[in-house]
Motif scaffolding. Structure first.
Motif, PDB file in Angstrom:
ATOM      1  N   LYS A 164       0.856  -1.189   0.000  1.00 59.55           N
ATOM      2  CA  LYS A 164       0.000   0.000   0.000  1.00 59.55           C
ATOM      3  C   LYS A 164       0.886   1.232   0.000  1.00 59.55           C
ATOM      4  O   LYS A 164       1.804   1.337   0.813  1.00 59.55           O
ATOM      5  CB  LYS A 164      -0.893  -0.023   1.242  1.00 59.55           C
ATOM      6  CG  LYS A 164      -1.687   1.239   1.506  1.00 59.55           C
ATOM      7  CD  LYS A 164      -2.416   1.117   2.847  1.00 59.55           C
ATOM      8  CE  LYS A 164      -3.080   2.413   3.260  1.00 59.55           C
ATOM      9  NZ  LYS A 164      -3.717   2.314   4.589  1.00 59.55           N
ATOM     10  N   ARG A 220      -0.071   7.569  -3.740  1.00 64.03           N
ATOM     11  CA  ARG A 220       0.314   7.991  -5.081  1.00 64.03           C
ATOM     12  C   ARG A 220      -0.563   9.171  -5.509  1.00 64.03           C
ATOM     13  O   ARG A 220      -1.693   9.318  -5.035  1.00 64.03           O
ATOM     14  CB  ARG A 220       0.128   6.850  -6.087  1.00 64.03           C
ATOM     15  CG  ARG A 220       0.959   5.599  -5.817  1.00 64.03           C
ATOM     16  CD  ARG A 220       2.405   5.776  -6.232  1.00 64.03           C
ATOM     17  NE  ARG A 220       3.193   4.574  -5.973  1.00 64.03           N
ATOM     18  CZ  ARG A 220       3.428   3.619  -6.876  1.00 64.03           C
ATOM     19  NH1 ARG A 220       2.932   3.744  -8.110  1.00 64.03           N
ATOM     20  NH2 ARG A 220       4.159   2.561  -6.569  1.00 64.03           N
ATOM     21  N   GLY A 247      -3.127  11.019  -7.883  1.00 68.17           N
ATOM     22  CA  GLY A 247      -4.137  10.659  -8.866  1.00 68.17           C
ATOM     23  C   GLY A 247      -4.526  11.845  -9.721  1.00 68.17           C
ATOM     24  O   GLY A 247      -3.696  12.685 -10.068  1.00 68.17           O
ATOM     25  N   ILE A 258      -2.666   3.314  -3.477  1.00 72.57           N
ATOM     26  CA  ILE A 258      -2.679   2.260  -4.483  1.00 72.57           C
ATOM     27  C   ILE A 258      -2.382   0.935  -3.792  1.00 72.57           C
ATOM     28  O   ILE A 258      -1.635   0.892  -2.810  1.00 72.57           O
ATOM     29  CB  ILE A 258      -1.637   2.552  -5.588  1.00 72.57           C
ATOM     30  CG1 ILE A 258      -1.859   1.638  -6.796  1.00 72.57           C
ATOM     31  CG2 ILE A 258      -0.216   2.423  -5.076  1.00 72.57           C
ATOM     32  CD1 ILE A 258      -0.985   1.988  -7.994  1.00 72.57           C
ATOM     33  N   TYR A 259      -2.983  -0.151  -4.303  1.00 71.88           N
ATOM     34  CA  TYR A 259      -2.787  -1.477  -3.722  1.00 71.88           C
ATOM     35  C   TYR A 259      -2.234  -2.430  -4.772  1.00 71.88           C
ATOM     36  O   TYR A 259      -2.731  -2.479  -5.892  1.00 71.88           O
ATOM     37  CB  TYR A 259      -4.099  -2.027  -3.158  1.00 71.88           C
ATOM     38  CG  TYR A 259      -4.583  -1.267  -1.956  1.00 71.88           C
ATOM     39  CD1 TYR A 259      -4.178  -1.619  -0.672  1.00 71.88           C
ATOM     40  CD2 TYR A 259      -5.432  -0.174  -2.107  1.00 71.88           C
ATOM     41  CE1 TYR A 259      -4.615  -0.907   0.438  1.00 71.88           C
ATOM     42  CE2 TYR A 259      -5.877   0.546  -0.999  1.00 71.88           C
ATOM     43  CZ  TYR A 259      -5.457   0.163   0.260  1.00 71.88           C
ATOM     44  OH  TYR A 259      -5.880   0.881   1.362  1.00 71.88           O
ATOM     45  N   LYS A 260      -1.185  -3.168  -4.377  1.00 64.73           N
ATOM     46  CA  LYS A 260      -0.602  -4.197  -5.224  1.00 64.73           C
ATOM     47  C   LYS A 260      -0.282  -5.404  -4.346  1.00 64.73           C
ATOM     48  O   LYS A 260      -0.249  -5.305  -3.119  1.00 64.73           O
ATOM     49  CB  LYS A 260       0.710  -3.709  -5.859  1.00 64.73           C
ATOM     50  CG  LYS A 260       0.610  -2.515  -6.774  1.00 64.73           C
ATOM     51  CD  LYS A 260       1.990  -2.234  -7.359  1.00 64.73           C
ATOM     52  CE  LYS A 260       1.978  -1.049  -8.275  1.00 64.73           C
ATOM     53  NZ  LYS A 260       3.299  -0.872  -8.947  1.00 64.73           N
ATOM     54  N   GLU A 266      -0.364  -6.316 -10.177  1.00 63.44           N
ATOM     55  CA  GLU A 266      -1.234  -5.166 -10.403  1.00 63.44           C
ATOM     56  C   GLU A 266      -2.719  -5.481 -10.198  1.00 63.44           C
ATOM     57  O   GLU A 266      -3.551  -4.559 -10.152  1.00 63.44           O
ATOM     58  CB  GLU A 266      -1.046  -4.640 -11.837  1.00 63.44           C
ATOM     59  CG  GLU A 266       0.387  -4.427 -12.273  1.00 63.44           C
ATOM     60  CD  GLU A 266       0.981  -3.131 -11.771  1.00 63.44           C
ATOM     61  OE1 GLU A 266       0.264  -2.376 -11.101  1.00 63.44           O
ATOM     62  OE2 GLU A 266       2.168  -2.880 -12.067  1.00 63.44           O
ATOM     63  N   GLU A 325      -5.242  -3.459  -8.081  1.00 66.27           N
ATOM     64  CA  GLU A 325      -5.598  -2.115  -8.528  1.00 66.27           C
ATOM     65  C   GLU A 325      -6.987  -2.068  -9.155  1.00 66.27           C
ATOM     66  O   GLU A 325      -7.555  -0.985  -9.331  1.00 66.27           O
ATOM     67  CB  GLU A 325      -4.545  -1.596  -9.515  1.00 66.27           C
ATOM     68  CG  GLU A 325      -3.199  -1.347  -8.860  1.00 66.27           C
ATOM     69  CD  GLU A 325      -2.102  -1.070  -9.874  1.00 66.27           C
ATOM     70  OE1 GLU A 325      -2.380  -0.467 -10.928  1.00 66.27           O
ATOM     71  OE2 GLU A 325      -0.949  -1.471  -9.609  1.00 66.27           O
ATOM     72  N   ASN A 357      -9.027  -0.172  -6.933  1.00 66.68           N
ATOM     73  CA  ASN A 357      -8.849   1.271  -7.110  1.00 66.68           C
ATOM     74  C   ASN A 357      -9.714   1.790  -8.259  1.00 66.68           C
ATOM     75  O   ASN A 357     -10.244   2.907  -8.193  1.00 66.68           O
ATOM     76  CB  ASN A 357      -7.384   1.607  -7.393  1.00 66.68           C
ATOM     77  CG  ASN A 357      -6.482   1.429  -6.193  1.00 66.68           C
ATOM     78  OD1 ASN A 357      -5.568   0.607  -6.209  1.00 66.68           O
ATOM     79  ND2 ASN A 357      -6.714   2.194  -5.136  1.00 66.68           N
ATOM     80  N   GLU A 417     -10.655   5.869  -8.260  1.00 64.84           N
ATOM     81  CA  GLU A 417      -9.340   6.485  -8.062  1.00 64.84           C
ATOM     82  C   GLU A 417      -8.423   6.265  -9.257  1.00 64.84           C
ATOM     83  O   GLU A 417      -7.457   6.992  -9.451  1.00 64.84           O
ATOM     84  CB  GLU A 417      -8.688   5.911  -6.804  1.00 64.84           C
ATOM     85  CG  GLU A 417      -9.478   6.195  -5.539  1.00 64.84           C
ATOM     86  CD  GLU A 417      -9.113   5.273  -4.396  1.00 64.84           C
ATOM     87  OE1 GLU A 417      -9.303   5.674  -3.239  1.00 64.84           O
ATOM     88  OE2 GLU A 417      -8.642   4.141  -4.651  1.00 64.84           O
ATOM     89  N   MET A 418      -8.724   5.209 -10.017  1.00 64.13           N
ATOM     90  CA  MET A 418      -7.932   4.863 -11.184  1.00 64.13           C
ATOM     91  C   MET A 418      -8.855   4.474 -12.325  1.00 64.13           C
ATOM     92  O   MET A 418     -10.054   4.255 -12.121  1.00 64.13           O
ATOM     93  CB  MET A 418      -6.969   3.701 -10.879  1.00 64.13           C
ATOM     94  CG  MET A 418      -5.865   4.029  -9.903  1.00 64.13           C
ATOM     95  SD  MET A 418      -4.729   2.625  -9.608  1.00 64.13           S
ATOM     96  CE  MET A 418      -3.982   2.436 -11.233  1.00 64.13           C
ATOM     97  N   ARG A 454       0.516   5.848 -15.692  1.00 65.31           N
ATOM     98  CA  ARG A 454       0.738   5.148 -14.439  1.00 65.31           C
ATOM     99  C   ARG A 454       0.911   6.132 -13.288  1.00 65.31           C
ATOM    100  O   ARG A 454       1.604   7.150 -13.419  1.00 65.31           O
ATOM    101  CB  ARG A 454       2.002   4.273 -14.538  1.00 65.31           C
ATOM    102  CG  ARG A 454       1.799   3.005 -15.329  1.00 65.31           C
ATOM    103  CD  ARG A 454       0.826   2.062 -14.671  1.00 65.31           C
ATOM    104  NE  ARG A 454       1.299   1.612 -13.360  1.00 65.31           N
ATOM    105  CZ  ARG A 454       0.534   1.001 -12.456  1.00 65.31           C
ATOM    106  NH1 ARG A 454      -0.748   0.798 -12.677  1.00 65.31           N
ATOM    107  NH2 ARG A 454       1.042   0.630 -11.311  1.00 65.31           N
TER     108      ARG A 454
END
Length: 202
Positions: free
Chosen positions: A45, A48, A50, A58-60, A95, A98, A101, A106-107, A113
């Motif tokens: 986490k 980032r 936006g 952001i979550y990965k 990824e 995401e 997100n 948010e994305m 990116r």
């Protein structure tokens, strides 16, 4: 919520939900695998920038350990990246979280990116235009070289996307992304786990 075209938002919601439904068994498997290999937490986490530079988390999937040297400082990324982490990055499976997100607005599935917060004051006014749209899971720079590009080349492609966006272009980028993932091209810059730090334009 940023002012984005309704068609783009509907496209994002439909395909993000579809992807989560289709990949839910894989997501569960990866949660278990990462937990066994890396321990807690399973997800990486990070704050980032936006749309408009507004921060979001952001979550990965986690790809590195927290290994430190004798002074307590984190080791370089390349030394903390695990074999599982390399696989997740090479396949872009890291990824997948995401997609949540994207559901949160948010994305987008496609867009520049989201990079690091400390880069914001380092952009030129032209480069900062990459924040005129939602950041994406994939983007025009990702399918045209990804981390094999220089920062200036990446930002130029990001701004091109901002100026030429269309739903057809998003579909094209998604198809190109699938091909790039299979070929595993441009994953990292030589000598770096991903990409060297952007230090500005001087």
């Amino acid at each position: 919520m940023p002012k984005i075209p309704l068609a783009k938002r509907a496209f994002d919601l439909f395909f993000a939900l579809l992807a989560l439904l289709l990949f839910s068994p894989l997501l569960l498997l990866l949660v278990i695998w990462v937990r066994l290999q890396h321990g807690k937490p399973v997800f990486f986490k990070q704050l980032r920038p936006g749309y408009g530079g507004t921060p979001f988390y952001i979550y990965k999937f986690r790809t590195m350990t927290d290994a430190r040297n004798e002074d307590g400082a984190l080791l370089p990324d390349a030394e903390r990246l695990t074999p599982l982490g390399r696989f997740l990055r090479a396949s872009s499976l890291d990824e997948l979280p995401e997609l949540f997100n994207v559901l949160r607005g948010e994305m987008s599935l496609v867009g520049p990116r989201p990079l690091l917060m400390q880069y914001l004051p380092r952009y030129s006014p032209e480069q900062a235009r990459r924040h005129e749209v939602l950041p994406g899971i994939t983007g025009w720079a990702q399918v045209n070289g990804r981390n094999a590009l220089t920062w200036q080349e990446k930002f130029r492609l990001d701004v091109w996307y901002v100026e030429h966006w269309s739903l057809g272009l998003d579909v094209k980028i998604i198809w190109m992304t699938l091909a790039k993932v299979l070929k595993r091209e441009g994953i990292s810059q030589p000598g770096h786990a991903t990409m060297e730090e952007f230090r500005g334009n001087e």
